[in-house]
Write a protein that holds these residues in place. Structure first.
Motif, mmCIF file in Angstrom:
data_model
loop_
_atom_site.group_PDB
_atom_site.id
_atom_site.type_symbol
_atom_site.label_atom_id
_atom_site.label_comp_id
_atom_site.label_asym_id
_atom_site.label_seq_id
_atom_site.Cartn_x
_atom_site.Cartn_y
_atom_site.Cartn_z
ATOM 1 N N MET A 29 0.844 -1.192 0.000
ATOM 2 C CA MET A 29 0.000 0.000 0.000
ATOM 3 C C MET A 29 0.882 1.246 0.000
ATOM 4 O O MET A 29 1.857 1.331 0.748
ATOM 5 N N LYS A 30 0.543 2.211 -0.864
ATOM 6 C CA LYS A 30 1.319 3.433 -0.957
ATOM 7 C C LYS A 30 1.078 4.316 0.270
ATOM 8 O O LYS A 30 0.079 4.190 0.955
ATOM 9 N N LYS A 31 2.040 5.223 0.513
ATOM 10 C CA LYS A 31 1.984 6.058 1.710
ATOM 11 C C LYS A 31 0.690 6.871 1.772
ATOM 12 O O LYS A 31 0.036 6.936 2.815
ATOM 13 N N TYR A 32 0.308 7.490 0.654
ATOM 14 C CA TYR A 32 -0.904 8.317 0.683
ATOM 15 C C TYR A 32 -2.144 7.478 0.947
ATOM 16 O O TYR A 32 -3.104 7.948 1.574
ATOM 17 N N GLU A 33 -2.137 6.207 0.485
ATOM 18 C CA GLU A 33 -3.264 5.306 0.729
ATOM 19 C C GLU A 33 -3.359 4.949 2.213
ATOM 20 O O GLU A 33 -4.463 4.835 2.765
ATOM 21 N N MET A 34 -2.211 4.754 2.855
ATOM 22 C CA MET A 34 -2.191 4.467 4.286
ATOM 23 C C MET A 34 -2.735 5.652 5.081
ATOM 24 O O MET A 34 -3.501 5.479 6.030
ATOM 25 N N ILE A 35 -2.330 6.861 4.684
ATOM 26 C CA ILE A 35 -2.806 8.066 5.365
ATOM 27 C C ILE A 35 -4.301 8.231 5.140
ATOM 28 O O ILE A 35 -5.061 8.524 6.072
ATOM 29 N N LEU A 36 -4.736 8.035 3.896
ATOM 30 C CA LEU A 36 -6.156 8.123 3.561
ATOM 31 C C LEU A 36 -6.970 7.143 4.390
ATOM 32 O O LEU A 36 -8.009 7.508 4.970
ATOM 33 N N GLN A 37 -6.516 5.917 4.462
ATOM 34 C CA GLN A 37 -7.227 4.887 5.221
ATOM 35 C C GLN A 37 -7.316 5.251 6.697
ATOM 36 O O GLN A 37 -8.367 5.081 7.335
ATOM 37 N N ASP A 38 -6.233 5.763 7.254
ATOM 38 C CA ASP A 38 -6.216 6.123 8.672
ATOM 39 C C ASP A 38 -7.148 7.297 8.957
ATOM 40 O O ASP A 38 -7.895 7.280 9.943
ATOM 41 N N LEU A 39 -7.140 8.297 8.090
ATOM 42 C CA LEU A 39 -8.015 9.457 8.295
ATOM 43 C C LEU A 39 -9.485 9.067 8.143
ATOM 44 O O LEU A 39 -10.342 9.532 8.906
ATOM 45 N N GLU A 40 -9.786 8.209 7.167
ATOM 46 C CA GLU A 40 -11.163 7.741 6.998
ATOM 47 C C GLU A 40 -11.625 6.974 8.231
ATOM 48 O O GLU A 40 -12.769 7.129 8.669
ATOM 49 N N GLU A 41 -10.743 6.158 8.783
ATOM 50 C CA GLU A 41 -11.089 5.399 9.986
ATOM 51 C C GLU A 41 -11.341 6.338 11.159
ATOM 52 O O GLU A 41 -12.261 6.124 11.946
ATOM 53 N N LYS A 42 -10.546 7.384 11.278
ATOM 54 C CA LYS A 42 -10.724 8.346 12.371
ATOM 55 C C LYS A 42 -12.038 9.117 12.228
ATOM 56 O O LYS A 42 -12.657 9.493 13.225
ATOM 57 N N ILE A 43 -12.468 9.366 10.991
ATOM 58 C CA ILE A 43 -13.774 10.003 10.783
ATOM 59 C C ILE A 43 -14.887 9.028 11.128
ATOM 60 O O ILE A 43 -15.877 9.390 11.764
ATOM 61 N N LYS A 44 -14.714 7.767 10.738
ATOM 62 C CA LYS A 44 -15.738 6.756 11.003
ATOM 63 C C LYS A 44 -15.917 6.522 12.496
ATOM 64 O O LYS A 44 -17.050 6.380 12.980
ATOM 65 N N ASN A 45 -14.802 6.501 13.266
ATOM 66 C CA ASN A 45 -14.925 6.223 14.701
ATOM 67 C C ASN A 45 -15.076 7.490 15.542
ATOM 68 O O ASN A 45 -14.983 7.453 16.767
ATOM 69 N N LYS A 46 -15.305 8.623 14.845
ATOM 70 C CA LYS A 46 -15.624 9.906 15.494
ATOM 71 C C LYS A 46 -14.442 10.560 16.202
ATOM 72 O O LYS A 46 -14.625 11.463 17.021
ATOM 73 N N THR A 47 -13.209 10.106 15.888
ATOM 74 C CA THR A 47 -12.049 10.865 16.371
ATOM 75 C C THR A 47 -12.117 12.284 15.802
ATOM 76 O O THR A 47 -11.855 13.270 16.490
ATOM 77 N N TYR A 48 -12.441 12.359 14.507
ATOM 78 C CA TYR A 48 -12.754 13.631 13.872
ATOM 79 C C TYR A 48 -14.247 13.610 13.546
ATOM 80 O O TYR A 48 -14.703 12.794 12.747
ATOM 81 N N GLN A 49 -15.014 14.488 14.172
ATOM 82 C CA GLN A 49 -16.461 14.479 14.009
ATOM 83 C C GLN A 49 -16.903 15.506 12.974
ATOM 84 O O GLN A 49 -16.106 16.314 12.487
ATOM 85 N N GLU A 50 -18.200 15.436 12.643
ATOM 86 C CA GLU A 50 -18.761 16.359 11.663
ATOM 87 C C GLU A 50 -18.483 17.804 12.064
ATOM 88 O O GLU A 50 -18.648 18.178 13.233
ATOM 89 N N ASN A 51 -18.028 18.582 11.083
ATOM 90 C CA ASN A 51 -17.703 20.005 11.234
ATOM 91 C C ASN A 51 -16.400 20.263 11.974
ATOM 92 O O ASN A 51 -16.026 21.421 12.182
ATOM 93 N N ASP A 52 -15.692 19.208 12.390
ATOM 94 C CA ASP A 52 -14.360 19.381 12.973
ATOM 95 C C ASP A 52 -13.364 19.758 11.882
ATOM 96 O O ASP A 52 -13.519 19.383 10.714
ATOM 97 N N LEU A 53 -12.314 20.468 12.277
ATOM 98 C CA LEU A 53 -11.190 20.720 11.389
ATOM 99 C C LEU A 53 -10.174 19.589 11.537
ATOM 100 O O LEU A 53 -9.838 19.188 12.656
ATOM 101 N N LEU A 54 -9.694 19.071 10.414
ATOM 102 C CA LEU A 54 -8.580 18.135 10.482
ATOM 103 C C LEU A 54 -7.319 18.912 10.864
ATOM 104 O O LEU A 54 -7.261 20.136 10.715
ATOM 105 N N PRO A 55 -6.298 18.234 11.362
ATOM 106 C CA PRO A 55 -5.021 18.918 11.580
ATOM 107 C C PRO A 55 -4.549 19.583 10.287
ATOM 108 O O PRO A 55 -4.876 19.132 9.184
ATOM 109 N N SER A 56 -3.782 20.651 10.419
ATOM 110 C CA SER A 56 -3.281 21.368 9.241
ATOM 111 C C SER A 56 -2.335 20.472 8.445
ATOM 112 O O SER A 56 -1.865 19.433 8.935
#
Length: 238
Positions: A1-28
């Motif tokens: 898996m490419k680096k950007y795919e790993m990052i994408l997968q991790d960020l999607e998982e964090k949105i799914k498990n509400k680490t980052y919730q609706e209307n939250d800002l992701l880290p810069s």
């Protein structure tokens, strides 16, 4: 898996498990570079895909905002397996294989599937259960010669997982037709429908390989009151 795919997968998982919730800002971007030990170009590639998928909205001067979403919103576009959809939306489901047998394409089936008369195919029927209720009926015809050793267990878990990960087959694109149909006898027999139901959502797809040859025809029939069929549309700058 490419680096950007790993990052994408991790960020999607964090949105799914509400680490980052609706209307939250992701880290810069600068913060994400440090978090993932990645280049700015890699971070931007992951964020670009997230924006295209409708997960975030980039706002000038603020950053990337998580967009509100709902479970069991089935996307109209894209070519996603049921297993991938289940994992991305975070719902639990069971698959039961009703039919798994080898047949030969006749003239009627050739007109439906776009496969040549005489082509051997796997004939597969599966139901998808959510909360113990059969709510989706999938019927597939898949060219036998690309996966002759496929088993019933393989299709019970994920047809595309087997084709792509085990056989390394590259699936390219699909042509889809979505209609509201009257319920038929097979729907009544296989799905847990409400006695008052009269219609069902049918998604028919011809699926093609990289050489533009069709290898699969599938029809998924969904209970109308269980799913929302959605598409995230972004206006292009002109």
């Amino acid at each position: 898996m490419k680096k950007y795919e790993m990052i994408l997968q991790d960020l999607e998982e964090k949105i799914k498990n509400k680490t980052y919730q609706e209307n939250d800002l992701l880290p810069s971007e600068n913060e994400l570079v440090k978090i993932y030990d990645a280049s700015r170009a890699t971070i931007r590639q992951a964020l670009k895909i997230m924006e295209e998928k409708g997960l975030i909205q980039k706002q000038k001067g603020r950053g990337s905002v998580v967009i509100a979403s709902s479970k069991l919103n089935f996307p109209i576009s894209g070519l996603t397996s049921y297993r991938e959809l289940q994992d991305s939306l975070g719902f639990k489901s069971e698959t039961e294989v009703i039919k798994f047998e080898k047949i030969t394409v006749d003239s009627e089936l050739a007109a439906l599937t776009l496969l040549e008369i005489g082509t051997p195919v796997w004939y597969i029927i599966r139901t998808r259960k959510i909360d113990g209720e059969a709510v989706v009926l999938d019927t597939d015809f898949v060219k036998y010669d690309i996966c002759p050793d496929m088993t019933k267990d393989d299709v019970a878990y994920s047809l595309y997982d087997y084709l792509e990960k085990q056989l390394k087959i590259e699936i390219s694109f699909a042509q889809k037709e979505i209609t509201i149909d009257f319920i038929n006898n097979e729907d009544r027999e296989q799905l847990d429908l409400n006695p008052l139901d009269r219609h069902i959502v049918s998604v028919k797809s011809h699926v093609f390989l990289n050489d533009a040859s069709v290898f699969q025809y599938t029809e998924s029939r969904h209970q109308v009151d269980k799913f929302q069929f959605t598409e995230f549309a972004r206006r292009q700058k002109r």
